[in-house]
Design an enzyme around this catalytic site. Structure first.
Site, PDB file in Angstrom:
ATOM      1  N   ASP A 161       4.970   0.241  11.848  1.00  0.00           N
ATOM      2  CA  ASP A 161       3.700  -0.365  11.421  1.00  0.00           C
ATOM      3  C   ASP A 161       3.573  -1.810  11.877  1.00  0.00           C
ATOM      4  O   ASP A 161       2.476  -2.353  11.876  1.00  0.00           O
ATOM      5  CB  ASP A 161       3.568  -0.313   9.887  1.00  0.00           C
ATOM      6  CG  ASP A 161       3.462   1.104   9.394  1.00  0.00           C
ATOM      7  OD1 ASP A 161       3.636   1.323   8.186  1.00  0.00           O
ATOM      8  OD2 ASP A 161       3.226   2.002  10.225  1.00  0.00           O
ATOM      9  N   CYS A 220      -4.659  11.658  12.237  1.00  0.00           N
ATOM     10  CA  CYS A 220      -5.290  10.333  12.138  1.00  0.00           C
ATOM     11  C   CYS A 220      -5.219   9.676  13.502  1.00  0.00           C
ATOM     12  O   CYS A 220      -4.797  10.281  14.476  1.00  0.00           O
ATOM     13  CB  CYS A 220      -4.634   9.498  11.058  1.00  0.00           C
ATOM     14  SG  CYS A 220      -3.107   8.802  11.596  1.00  0.00           S
ATOM     15  N   ARG A 259      -8.450  -0.441   4.935  1.00  0.00           N
ATOM     16  CA  ARG A 259      -7.561   0.574   4.353  1.00  0.00           C
ATOM     17  C   ARG A 259      -6.240  -0.053   3.892  1.00  0.00           C
ATOM     18  O   ARG A 259      -5.606   0.419   2.964  1.00  0.00           O
ATOM     19  CB  ARG A 259      -7.259   1.665   5.386  1.00  0.00           C
ATOM     20  CG  ARG A 259      -8.439   2.565   5.704  1.00  0.00           C
ATOM     21  CD  ARG A 259      -8.051   3.660   6.647  1.00  0.00           C
ATOM     22  NE  ARG A 259      -6.819   4.288   6.183  1.00  0.00           N
ATOM     23  CZ  ARG A 259      -6.017   5.016   6.957  1.00  0.00           C
ATOM     24  NH1 ARG A 259      -6.330   5.192   8.239  1.00  0.00           N
ATOM     25  NH2 ARG A 259      -4.915   5.555   6.487  1.00  0.00           N
ATOM     26  N   LYS A 304       0.849  -1.211   0.000  1.00  0.00           N
ATOM     27  CA  LYS A 304       0.000   0.000   0.000  1.00  0.00           C
ATOM     28  C   LYS A 304       0.873   1.244   0.000  1.00  0.00           C
ATOM     29  O   LYS A 304       0.666   2.158  -0.777  1.00  0.00           O
ATOM     30  CB  LYS A 304      -0.876  -0.006   1.238  1.00  0.00           C
ATOM     31  CG  LYS A 304      -1.489   1.347   1.589  1.00  0.00           C
ATOM     32  CD  LYS A 304      -2.386   1.309   2.797  1.00  0.00           C
ATOM     33  CE  LYS A 304      -1.661   1.427   4.097  1.00  0.00           C
ATOM     34  NZ  LYS A 304      -1.318   2.790   4.509  1.00  0.00           N
ATOM     35  N   ASN A 305       1.920   1.245   0.850  1.00  0.00           N
ATOM     36  CA  ASN A 305       2.711   2.455   1.055  1.00  0.00           C
ATOM     37  C   ASN A 305       3.710   2.696  -0.056  1.00  0.00           C
ATOM     38  O   ASN A 305       4.425   3.695  -0.039  1.00  0.00           O
ATOM     39  CB  ASN A 305       3.394   2.414   2.421  1.00  0.00           C
ATOM     40  CG  ASN A 305       2.360   2.513   3.529  1.00  0.00           C
ATOM     41  OD1 ASN A 305       1.192   2.822   3.269  1.00  0.00           O
ATOM     42  ND2 ASN A 305       2.764   2.213   4.741  1.00  0.00           N
TER      43      ASN A 305
END
Ligand code: EPZ
Length: 417
Positions: free
Chosen positions: A306, A116, A398, A22-23
């Protein structure tokens, strides 16, 4: 609102392919804005954060089509330079469009990306760098009005912190700037290298990605390219944690072992054996995990922030005490209170979390607090006695492509209702 129901204490077995990162996909999608022609981006995961970026690209005038895991992106007709608030708020990583819009049009208008769940997400390093590259930035009513009337020019930028997003934003903007930009104390994550590889395939001149100093010689224009996104190292760490807490042996396919160099030793400390062969990783977990002793999150190549929540969930049922030190984000322990509801013994104080291993967790009704915190809930549910009900799974969607399907295919009893 969907929930996940996990029935614990089921062994996992088999093999799964690890999704694209994703990143890495997010900054690469933003960078397509700089190119002429049709980009083909392979191995692009189907995630809500990616959908949010596609919506922004379409709003800016790009043509984006998805065929399974491949995206075709044409930026030729992109002519806007503003991102409306409701699109900015969908994912704060959209700040990386700032550098792309500035490089493409010399202008940008967007709202501050929302903070966030893991803490305030300042963008001061991004703005300081762009001001040095000749951008005038006015901040009013929550909007950023950016203008580079004479275009962007290359300069030397020293980052006070090796920010991933700032490094990416600067690299993208500098690719079409006049002159050479040098980033000192650049982030070194694999996603930075993947972005640099993509931009260089488009004709950019970026040297040193993955090191602390990156040099970008600006060029006049970039052509579209074909690119395959690297595998997601955090999803790999998450699936390894699932195997670790269930005493299982599973194989992850399509990983890049060097990206996991700081993650694998933590599992080996916990008593797991990890075998790499080619692009596959086989993890074999003991019946009872050992303490991982101390885990400090650091910029790459240190232990990734993460992976902290997934590893912390695994440490809850390990023998002995594991100490976590979260050095990157200031509010990234929100998942611990939910784990305590499941019987975990965790004390947090500022950056430190002390996890005292317990014999077992018990199923409870818990909430995902953020993306990786949600993964921690699933991992705890896999080893808890009874059924764990997990709310807030929009966070999971997400960053994890069908996590419940992946785990079901490995034998877990997990359902989305
Ligand atoms: C990227 O976020 C990742 N997101 C994060 O992954 C990851 O946790 C983080 O890098 C660190 O590896 C994406 O790539 C989309 P940073 P980013 O800029 O770029 C401070 C996930 O779970 N900072 O390296 O926002 C910041 O507050 C997500 O997939 C400033 O002070 O991370 C934080 O404390 C979560 N000023 C630290 O630096 C700035 O201008 C690291 O931030 C920018 C950042």
């Amino acid at each position: 609102m969907s929930k996940l129901f996990v029935t614990g204490r089921r062994k996992l077995s088999g093999e799964v392919c690890v999704q694209g990162a994703k990143n890495s996909a997010l900054p690469i999608l933003a960078a397509t804005l700089l190119t002429r022609g049709e980009n083909t981006i392979h191995n692009c995961p189907e995630l809500s954060d990616i959908e949010a970026s596609i919506r922004i690209l379409r709003y800016l005038g790009c043509d984006v089509k998805r065929y399974n895991k491949t995206l075709l992106v044409k930026g030729d007709s992109a002519d806007r330079y503003d991102i409306p608030d409701e699109l900015m708020r969908k994912t704060r990583s959209s700040i990386v469009f700032l550098g792309a819009m500035l490089a493409r049009t010399g202008k940008a208008r967007l709202t501050f990306p929302g903070g966030c769940e893991i803490g305030p997400r300042p963008i001061d390093l991004h703005l300081k760098a762009f001001r040095k590259m000749g951008v005038s930035i006015r901040e009013k009513h929550g909007f950023l009005e950016c203008e580079a009337p004479k275009g962007l020019y290359g300069t030397k930028i020293t980052l006070s912190f090796p920010s991933v997003g700032a490094t990416e934003d600067i690299m993208i903007a500098a690719s079409l700037a006049n002159g050479t930009t040098t980033i000192i104390n650049a982030a070194r994550e694999p996603e930075i290298c993947d972005l640099a590889d993509y931009l260089n395939e488009c004709g950019a001149k970026i040297y040193g990605a993955g090191e602390g100093v990156i040099v970008i010689d600006g060029v006049n224009s970039l052509g579209a390219a074909q690119h395959t996104i690297i595998p997601d190292r955090i999803v790999a760490a998450t699936l390894m944690s699932c195997a670790a807490v269930t005493g299982s042996s599973i194989t992850l396919k399509g990983i890049i072992s060097s990206h996991l160099a700081s993650i694998i030793p933590a599992f080996e400390d916990a008593g797991c054996t990890v075998k790499i062969s080619g692009g596959n990783l086989k993890i074999n977990a003991p019946q009872k995990l050992e303490s991982m002793r101390t885990i400090r999150t650091m910029p790459y190549p240190g232990f990734p922030t993460d992976a902290q929540a997934p590893m912390l969930a695994a440490s809850c049922i390990a023998e002995g005490t594991t100490v976590f030190v979260e050095n990157i984000f200031e509010n990234r322990y929100r998942h611990t209170s939910e784990l305590v509801r499941m019987g975990a013994n965790i004390k947090t104080e500022g950056k430190v979390a002390v996890v005292q291993g317990v014999n077992s967790l018990y199923g409870a009704s818990v909430e995902a607090t953020d993306l990786r915190g949600g993964a921690a809930m699933v991992i705890a549910g896999l080893c808890a006695d009874g059924i764990t009900e997990i709310g807030g799974i929009k966070y999971l969607e997400r960053g994890y492509e069908g996590l419940e399907l992946t785990l079901s295919s490995l034998g877990a009893n997990i359902k989305k209702i």
